[in-house]
Scaffold this active site. Sequence first.
Site, short mmCIF file in Angstrom:
data_model
loop_
_atom_site.label_atom_id
_atom_site.label_comp_id
_atom_site.label_asym_id
_atom_site.label_seq_id
_atom_site.Cartn_x
_atom_site.Cartn_y
_atom_site.Cartn_z
N HIS A 53 0.87 -1.18 0.00
CA HIS A 53 0.00 0.00 0.00
C HIS A 53 0.90 1.23 0.00
CE1 HIS A 53 -4.00 1.88 1.53
NE2 HIS A 53 -3.31 2.76 0.86
N GLU A 85 -2.40 -1.65 -3.43
CA GLU A 85 -3.53 -0.94 -2.84
C GLU A 85 -3.27 0.56 -2.84
OE1 GLU A 85 -3.80 -2.59 1.08
OE2 GLU A 85 -5.07 -4.20 0.37
N HIS A 206 -7.63 -6.39 6.95
CA HIS A 206 -7.41 -5.38 7.99
C HIS A 206 -7.61 -5.96 9.39
CE1 HIS A 206 -6.30 -1.12 8.64
NE2 HIS A 206 -6.71 -1.41 9.85
C1 LIG Z 1 -6.40 -1.33 3.08
C2 LIG Z 1 -5.96 -1.95 4.36
O1 LIG Z 1 -6.72 -2.25 5.23
C3 LIG Z 1 -4.55 -2.24 4.51
O2 LIG Z 1 -4.16 -2.93 3.40
C4 LIG Z 1 -3.66 -1.03 4.55
O3 LIG Z 1 -2.55 -1.29 3.76
C5 LIG Z 1 -3.15 -0.77 5.92
O4 LIG Z 1 -2.31 0.35 5.79
P1 LIG Z 1 -1.15 0.58 6.87
O5 LIG Z 1 -0.22 -0.62 6.78
O6 LIG Z 1 -0.53 1.88 6.43
O7 LIG Z 1 -1.84 0.65 8.21
N1 LIG Z 2 -5.86 -5.09 2.79
C1 LIG Z 2 -5.44 -5.44 4.13
C2 LIG Z 2 -3.95 -5.56 4.15
O1 LIG Z 2 -3.32 -5.59 3.11
C3 LIG Z 2 -3.25 -5.65 5.44
O2 LIG Z 2 -4.00 -5.11 6.50
P1 LIG Z 2 -3.37 -5.37 7.97
O3 LIG Z 2 -3.28 -6.87 8.15
O4 LIG Z 2 -2.01 -4.72 8.00
O5 LIG Z 2 -4.35 -4.73 8.92
#
Ligand SMILES: CC(=O)[C@@H](O)[C@H](O)COP(=O)(O)O
Ligand SMILES: NCC(=O)COP(=O)(O)O
Length: 260
Positions: A53, A85, A206
């Site tokens: 992301h 993402e 998440h």
């Molecule tokens: C979209 C989501 O829920 C996660 O993939 C996101 O990448 C979390 O971002 P952070 O790692 O910056 O918290």
């Molecule tokens: N889309 C969720 C992700 O890539 C990771 O979320 P998290 O496990 O770091 O909360």
Amino acid sequence: MTAAAASAHPRTALSVNVNKVALVRNTRHLGIPSVTRAAQLCLQAGAQGITVHPRPDGRHVRAHDVYELAQLLAADWPGREYNIEGNPTQNLMDFIRAVRPAQATFVPDSEDQFTSDHGWTFPQDAARLAPLIAECHSLGVRVSLFMDPIPEQMQAARDVGADRVELYTEPYAAAWGTPEQEAQLARYTAAAQAALDAGLGVNAGHDLNQDNLAAFVARVPGLLEVSIGHAFMADALELGYAGAVLAYQHCIDAGMAQRS
Ligand SMILES: CC(=O)[C@@H](O)[C@H](O)COP(=O)(O)O
Ligand SMILES: NCC(=O)COP(=O)(O)O
């Protein structure tokens, strides 16, 4: 799980999010821990994909990580999936055009957001998402929309052109171990079924972890992919990357075995 059941339910894929490796790497100018090495070890251990992301502020995954991971996956792991993402109205589309990953996950985050905490809303977001989804499709990229578990929103996600939705699972994770746990599971089960009925694939992510993952896999129909990063990396600090992959795959398999 019987062979018939196994063939009826594709195994939920584990996509490891490496944001937090980059976060630690960025606290010194030494290039360690390596994001690409983390991905390599996770893929060697059997992870079906890698998620990043690359937020506009560069707090963790940065542009060079995105391109280096694309090279690694293309060269060494052509059968595994790359999921990028981000917010397509910010910096995401430049990465999609350059890399053409298997999947783009559209997330409606603001640039300074602490972490992702909500999904898209329809009909308000439809007009600006539709052309961006169409562009991803013209590049051969699957589109997943980050969504709250609201059944009534799923048909609109399909109508705007999405291939999949990613159910935002923080509310489920927060309810885990509380009296609200079952109600949350029922909420995600209904949202996933509505997504399937609309012709969408179902992803989730998440705050999923080793405690709450198996029950989610068991109860949420048609779950194609979970993307997990924060808890995974916390566990990897203790288990190693390969150990963490095996632990999470075990949770997925335990959930698959419980599927009706
Ligand atoms: C979209 C989501 O829920 C996660 O993939 C996101 O990448 C979390 O971002 P952070 O790692 O910056 O918290
Ligand atoms: N889309 C969720 C992700 O890539 C990771 O979320 P998290 O496990 O770091 O909360």
